[in-house]
Motif scaffolding. Structure first.
Motif: not given
Length: 173
Positions: A44, A46, A55, A125, A127-130, A132-133
Motif C-alpha cells: 500500500f 498511504l 508503504t 485510507d 480512497g479505500r484502496d487498501a 479493497r486490496s
C-alpha cells in the motif's frame, strides 16, 4: 441450412454472456484477489498522520499488526487501548502496530487519536484502496503479518489485550 445454425448461435451467445459476466464481476468485485492467511501481504501507499507517505515495504523484516478501523465503529474504539498497550510493549522488539483509518478526513482522525491518546502510526485510507486490496469487511479487521511479509492470521472483529498479546507473541518467538 439457416435453421441448423440457430442453436449454435444461441450457444455461442450464451457462452459470451457467461464469460463477459464473469470478467465484469471479477473486475468490479475483485474476483478471488482477497489475500488469505499464508499469502504475501499486498503493498500500500498511504499518507500517515505524520504527513509522510508510507508503504508496507518500509516495515520489511518486522512483525506488523495491521488494524483497519473507523472512529464511528464502536468495537474499533473499544480495542484502541489494547492496541496502544501492545504497541508500547512490543515496539522495541521489531513489532509495528499500524492503524489504517478507513475513509475519514484528517481532522476527524487527528481529533480521535488525541482523544483516545494513541501514538502508534496511523495511516489514512481515504480512497479505500487498501480496504479493497485487502478485501476488508467488516471493521475492525486486524491482520498479523510476519517478518517475511506473509499474513499469519486475519482477525475479524474486536480484539482484547490477551488475544493481541498471544498472537504477537507467536510471531515474535
Amino acid at each position: 441450412m439457416g435453421k441448423a445454425r440457430k442453436p449454435i448461435q444461441i450457444v455461442i451467445l450464451f457462452l459470451i454472456v457467461i464469460v463477459g459476466g464473469y470478467a465484469i464481476g471479477s473486475s468490479v468485485f475483485g474476483g478471488s484477489g482477497k489475500p488469505e492467511e499464508g499469502s504475501k501481504a499486498p503493498s500500500f501507499d498511504l499518507l500517515g498522520l505524520d504527513g509522510l507517505a508510507h508503504t508496507l515495504d518500509e516495515y520489511k523484516g518486522k512483525t506488523i499488526v495491521l488494524n483497519f478501523w473507523g472512529s464511528w465503529c464502536a468495537p474499533c474504539v473499544k480495542e484502541m487501548p489494547a492496541l496502544q498497550a501492545q504497541w508500547e510493549k512490543w515496539k522495541d522488539k521489531d513489532v509495528v502496530v499500524l492503524g489504517i483509518n478507513v475513509g475519514e478526513d484528517r481532522m476527524t482522525v487527528e481529533n480521535f487519536v488525541k482523544q483516545v491518546n494513541i501514538d502508534f502510526p496511523i495511516l489514512m485510507d481515504t480512497g479505500r484502496d487498501a480496504v479493497r486490496s485487502y478485501g476488508i469487511s467488516p471493521l475492525p479487521t486486524t491482520l498479523f503479518i510476519n517478518s517475511k511479509g506473509k499474513i499469519d492470521n486475519i482477525h475479524i472483529g474486536q480484539l482484547d489485550l490477551n488475544s493481541l498479546d498471544d498472537q504477537i507473541g507467536k510471531l515474535v518467538d
